[in-house]
Design an enzyme around this catalytic site. Sequence first.
Site, PDB file in Angstrom:
ATOM      1  N   CYS A  48       0.881  -1.179   0.000  1.00 23.67           N
ATOM      2  CA  CYS A  48       0.000   0.000   0.000  1.00 23.67           C
ATOM      3  C   CYS A  48       0.915   1.224   0.000  1.00 23.67           C
ATOM      4  CB  CYS A  48      -0.854  -0.030   1.261  1.00 23.67           C
ATOM      5  SG  CYS A  48      -1.720   1.501   1.648  1.00 23.67           S
ATOM      6  N   HIS A  49       0.417   2.353  -0.489  1.00 23.34           N
ATOM      7  CA  HIS A  49       1.307   3.516  -0.566  1.00 23.34           C
ATOM      8  C   HIS A  49       1.830   3.955   0.808  1.00 23.34           C
ATOM      9  CE1 HIS A  49       2.562   6.533  -3.742  1.00 23.34           C
ATOM     10  NE2 HIS A  49       3.414   6.569  -2.744  1.00 23.34           N
ATOM     11  N   THR A  50       1.076   3.670   1.866  1.00 26.36           N
ATOM     12  CA  THR A  50       1.512   4.067   3.214  1.00 26.36           C
ATOM     13  C   THR A  50       2.851   3.377   3.573  1.00 26.36           C
ATOM     14  OG1 THR A  50      -0.820   4.307   3.753  1.00 26.36           O
ATOM     15  CG2 THR A  50       0.710   4.351   5.589  1.00 26.36           C
ATOM     16  N   HIS A  55       1.360  -3.952   5.892  1.00 26.41           N
ATOM     17  CA  HIS A  55       0.142  -3.960   6.713  1.00 26.41           C
ATOM     18  C   HIS A  55      -1.085  -4.470   5.969  1.00 26.41           C
ATOM     19  CE1 HIS A  55       0.132  -0.159   4.600  1.00 26.41           C
ATOM     20  NE2 HIS A  55      -1.184  -0.141   4.746  1.00 26.41           N
ATOM     21  N   GLU A  56      -0.927  -4.772   4.664  1.00 20.60           N
ATOM     22  CA  GLU A  56      -2.077  -5.282   3.918  1.00 20.60           C
ATOM     23  C   GLU A  56      -1.793  -6.764   3.688  1.00 20.60           C
ATOM     24  OE1 GLU A  56      -4.024  -2.383   0.875  1.00 20.60           O
ATOM     25  OE2 GLU A  56      -3.294  -4.073  -0.284  1.00 20.60           O
ATOM     26  N   CYS A  96     -10.380  -2.521  20.516  1.00 21.95           N
ATOM     27  CA  CYS A  96     -10.227  -3.204  21.812  1.00 21.95           C
ATOM     28  C   CYS A  96     -11.567  -3.634  22.382  1.00 21.95           C
ATOM     29  CB  CYS A  96      -9.496  -2.299  22.800  1.00 21.95           C
ATOM     30  SG  CYS A  96     -10.535  -0.975  23.504  1.00 21.95           S
ATOM     31  N   CYS A 116     -13.039   0.639  24.932  1.00 19.73           N
ATOM     32  CA  CYS A 116     -12.873   2.088  25.099  1.00 19.73           C
ATOM     33  C   CYS A 116     -14.116   2.832  24.588  1.00 19.73           C
ATOM     34  CB  CYS A 116     -11.617   2.565  24.376  1.00 19.73           C
ATOM     35  SG  CYS A 116     -11.777   2.586  22.593  1.00 19.73           S
ATOM     36  N   CYS A 131     -14.601   2.448  20.820  1.00 21.92           N
ATOM     37  CA  CYS A 131     -15.110   1.132  20.400  1.00 21.92           C
ATOM     38  C   CYS A 131     -16.586   0.988  20.776  1.00 21.92           C
ATOM     39  CB  CYS A 131     -14.280   0.018  21.023  1.00 21.92           C
ATOM     40  SG  CYS A 131     -12.660  -0.127  20.239  1.00 21.92           S
ATOM     41  N   CYS A 153     -10.197   3.574  18.004  1.00 24.23           N
ATOM     42  CA  CYS A 153      -9.923   2.928  19.295  1.00 24.23           C
ATOM     43  C   CYS A 153      -8.801   3.653  20.057  1.00 24.23           C
ATOM     44  CB  CYS A 153      -9.532   1.477  19.038  1.00 24.23           C
ATOM     45  SG  CYS A 153      -9.001   0.591  20.495  1.00 24.23           S
ATOM     46  N   ARG A 160      -5.522   2.559  18.042  1.00 27.88           N
ATOM     47  CA  ARG A 160      -5.622   3.341  16.808  1.00 27.88           C
ATOM     48  C   ARG A 160      -4.244   3.427  16.149  1.00 27.88           C
ATOM     49  NH1 ARG A 160      -7.133   9.489  18.182  1.00 27.88           N
ATOM     50  NH2 ARG A 160      -8.783   8.408  19.301  1.00 27.88           N
ATOM     51  N   CYS A 193      -6.434  -3.368   3.993  1.00 24.50           N
ATOM     52  CA  CYS A 193      -6.239  -1.908   4.088  1.00 24.50           C
ATOM     53  C   CYS A 193      -6.918  -1.182   2.945  1.00 24.50           C
ATOM     54  CB  CYS A 193      -4.768  -1.510   4.181  1.00 24.50           C
ATOM     55  SG  CYS A 193      -4.596   0.296   4.177  1.00 24.50           S
ATOM     56  N   ARG A 236      -2.609  -3.174  -7.265  1.00 25.62           N
ATOM     57  CA  ARG A 236      -2.055  -3.921  -6.152  1.00 25.62           C
ATOM     58  C   ARG A 236      -1.204  -5.076  -6.659  1.00 25.62           C
ATOM     59  NH1 ARG A 236      -2.329  -0.077  -3.167  1.00 25.62           N
ATOM     60  NH2 ARG A 236      -3.376  -0.078  -1.140  1.00 25.62           N
TER      61      ARG A 236
HETATM   62  N1  LIG Z   1      -6.824   7.020   5.681  1.00 25.03           N
HETATM   63  C1  LIG Z   1      -6.522   5.732   5.586  1.00 25.03           C
HETATM   64  O1  LIG Z   1      -6.993   4.900   6.366  1.00 25.03           O
HETATM   65  C2  LIG Z   1      -5.612   5.250   4.495  1.00 25.03           C
HETATM   66  C3  LIG Z   1      -5.467   3.864   4.282  1.00 25.03           C
HETATM   67  C4  LIG Z   1      -4.685   3.428   3.195  1.00 25.03           C
HETATM   68  C5  LIG Z   1      -4.035   4.335   2.397  1.00 25.03           C
HETATM   69  N2  LIG Z   1      -4.154   5.656   2.660  1.00 25.03           N
HETATM   70  C6  LIG Z   1      -3.530   6.665   1.791  1.00 25.03           C
HETATM   71  O2  LIG Z   1      -4.301   6.749   0.613  1.00 25.03           O
HETATM   72  C7  LIG Z   1      -3.502   7.270  -0.447  1.00 25.03           C
HETATM   73  C8  LIG Z   1      -3.631   6.412  -1.697  1.00 25.03           C
HETATM   74  O3  LIG Z   1      -3.041   5.126  -1.500  1.00 25.03           O
HETATM   75  P1  LIG Z   1      -2.816   4.142  -2.760  1.00 25.03           P
HETATM   76  O4  LIG Z   1      -2.199   2.907  -2.194  1.00 25.03           O
HETATM   77  O5  LIG Z   1      -4.054   4.061  -3.564  1.00 25.03           O
HETATM   78  O6  LIG Z   1      -1.685   4.977  -3.561  1.00 25.03           O
HETATM   79  P2  LIG Z   1      -1.323   5.037  -5.132  1.00 25.03           P
HETATM   80  O7  LIG Z   1       0.033   5.630  -5.216  1.00 25.03           O
HETATM   81  O8  LIG Z   1      -1.530   3.693  -5.769  1.00 25.03           O
HETATM   82  O9  LIG Z   1      -2.404   6.046  -5.751  1.00 25.03           O
HETATM   83  C9  LIG Z   1      -2.366   7.441  -5.571  1.00 25.03           C
HETATM   84  C10 LIG Z   1      -2.806   8.112  -6.878  1.00 25.03           C
HETATM   85  O10 LIG Z   1      -2.928   9.530  -6.648  1.00 25.03           O
HETATM   86  C11 LIG Z   1      -2.449  10.220  -7.801  1.00 25.03           C
HETATM   87  N3  LIG Z   1      -2.098  11.595  -7.402  1.00 25.03           N
HETATM   88  C12 LIG Z   1      -1.048  12.019  -6.662  1.00 25.03           C
HETATM   89  N4  LIG Z   1      -1.094  13.365  -6.481  1.00 25.03           N
HETATM   90  C13 LIG Z   1      -2.206  13.808  -7.127  1.00 25.03           C
HETATM   91  C14 LIG Z   1      -2.813  15.074  -7.310  1.00 25.03           C
HETATM   92  N5  LIG Z   1      -2.265  16.177  -6.798  1.00 25.03           N
HETATM   93  N6  LIG Z   1      -3.956  15.146  -8.018  1.00 25.03           N
HETATM   94  C15 LIG Z   1      -4.518  14.037  -8.560  1.00 25.03           C
HETATM   95  N7  LIG Z   1      -3.991  12.785  -8.423  1.00 25.03           N
HETATM   96  C16 LIG Z   1      -2.853  12.673  -7.721  1.00 25.03           C
HETATM   97  C17 LIG Z   1      -1.276   9.365  -8.278  1.00 25.03           C
HETATM   98  O11 LIG Z   1      -0.973   9.602  -9.633  1.00 25.03           O
HETATM   99  C18 LIG Z   1      -1.818   7.944  -8.032  1.00 25.03           C
HETATM  100  O12 LIG Z   1      -2.475   7.421  -9.162  1.00 25.03           O
HETATM  101  C19 LIG Z   1      -2.093   7.354   0.117  1.00 25.03           C
HETATM  102  O13 LIG Z   1      -1.882   8.672   0.601  1.00 25.03           O
HETATM  103  C20 LIG Z   1      -2.136   6.382   1.284  1.00 25.03           C
HETATM  104  O14 LIG Z   1      -1.138   6.663   2.244  1.00 25.03           O
HETATM  105  C21 LIG Z   1      -4.930   6.125   3.686  1.00 25.03           C
HETATM  106 ZN   LIG Z   2      -2.585   0.873   3.643  1.00 25.11          ZN
HETATM  107 ZN   LIG Z   3     -11.006   0.540  21.714  1.00 28.36          ZN
END
Ligand SMILES: NC(=O)c1ccc[n+]([C@@H]2O[C@H](COP(=O)([O-])OP(=O)(O)OC[C@H]3O[C@@H](n4cnc5c(N)ncnc54)[C@H](O)[C@@H]3O)[C@@H](O)[C@H]2O)c1
Ligand SMILES: [Zn+2]
Ligand SMILES: [Zn+2]
Length: 379
Positions: free
Chosen positions: A48-50, A70-71, A100, A103, A106, A114, A118, A178, A373
């Site tokens: 995942c991108h994270t 994490h995925e 959990c 809390c 939850c 959580c 969290r 994820c 993916r």
């Molecule tokens: N909040 C959460 O729980 C959570 C969970 C998982 C991932 N995320 C986040 O979600 C985001 C996406 O993850 P992913 O795995 O799909 O990533 P990814 O890299 O596969 O996809 C991101 C896309 O955004 C595009 N992009 C980047 N900047 C841009 C802009 N300014 N305008 C338009 N498009 C733009 C990229 O070209 C790409 O296609 C990441 O920031 C990740 O960290 C958050």
């Molecule tokens: Zn993720």
């Molecule tokens: Zn909790």
Amino acid sequence: MSSTAGQVIKCKAAVAWEPGKPLVIEEVEVAPPQKMEVRLKILFTSLCHTDVYFWEAKAQDSVFPRILGHEAAGIVESVGEGVTELVPGDHVLPVFTGECRQCAHCKSEESNMCSLLRINTERGVMINDEKTRFSINGKPIYHFVGTSTFSEYTVVHVGCVAKINPLAPLDKVCVLSCGISTGLGATLNVAKPTKGSSVAVFGLGAVGLGAVEGARLAGASRIIGVDLNSARFEEAKKFGVTEFVNPKDYNKPVQEVIAEMTDGGVDRSIECTGNINAMISAFECVHDGWGIAVLVGVPHKDAVFKTHPMNFLNERTLKGTFFGNYKPRSDLPSVVEMYMKKELELEKFITHEVPFAEINKAFELMLKGEGLRCIIRME
Ligand SMILES: NC(=O)c1ccc[n+]([C@@H]2O[C@H](COP(=O)([O-])OP(=O)(O)OC[C@H]3O[C@@H](n4cnc5c(N)ncnc54)[C@H](O)[C@@H]3O)[C@@H](O)[C@H]2O)c1
Ligand SMILES: [Zn+2]
Ligand SMILES: [Zn+2]
């Protein structure tokens, strides 16, 4: 009881020794699970991108040496003291944020944040004793978001483990641990578009296309995909995106382009890029009076969200979500069932597959913006 229960397990793990350097497959020792912990045998994991953000550690603080990931999907190998609801052999998805069940969060119907479990990206240790369960010749290797799935075995808090239908194919449902659930839930649980409405999705990676999948299931009539990488558009057509906007093709802000396309703005927008400008555009492109924007992308640590307060006074709403507001243990099993009933399609998110030894290829693909993916097979 498995024969390895209570023993240290030696296995392969992909260790991130330094920011931005290729992961190295090492033999690590994985200690047995302690109180309220579970040791999992990971069968499939994906990137995942994270993971990439915390591996690059350009925009985020990170801890090294660390086992990212994490995925994933796996099987319970053994359980620690106090774990009653899981037994060895259960099929599970580990999740970066926990539940959990005790809390205030939850117990609240509205929150999945959580207090105990969290997401915490800076913690590299288990909460029970503030120590790691991974080591190489006695040297600690740190955890990542409580999951560290780039290892054949990992130790996770029981509150971060969702027990799922044992018939579900783990090489497919691992992506629900994820990205896809995050995007799907951001739409279905947070943005909540009504049938026939218009939805803009910023970022057409797996998370964004998970949000698109939610818009399709909710019966949105227009789904506008926004991405800087036009190569994403071909893939996104399979998901039911009806129109595409590349901000680079215009010499005015993308929020203005979208407002013109939709007679004043979209009903809902979901931001899945992590880019602060995209976050602001995603908010400013919703219709006044009723529009709701949801932020999902993880921003740069110094990012500041700037918009004119009039945008709020004009009755636009801004929200954000972790893991699509799903409570991992309570809600994830039913997301898996959505896939089993063929309501939710997961195959189209899986564009690549590599053996564990080639895990760095998955990083290269994500950095190049190729595919959605990449499944990493542990065996
Ligand atoms: N909040 C959460 O729980 C959570 C969970 C998982 C991932 N995320 C986040 O979600 C985001 C996406 O993850 P992913 O795995 O799909 O990533 P990814 O890299 O596969 O996809 C991101 C896309 O955004 C595009 N992009 C980047 N900047 C841009 C802009 N300014 N305008 C338009 N498009 C733009 C990229 O070209 C790409 O296609 C990441 O920031 C990740 O960290 C958050
Ligand atoms: Zn993720
Ligand atoms: Zn909790």
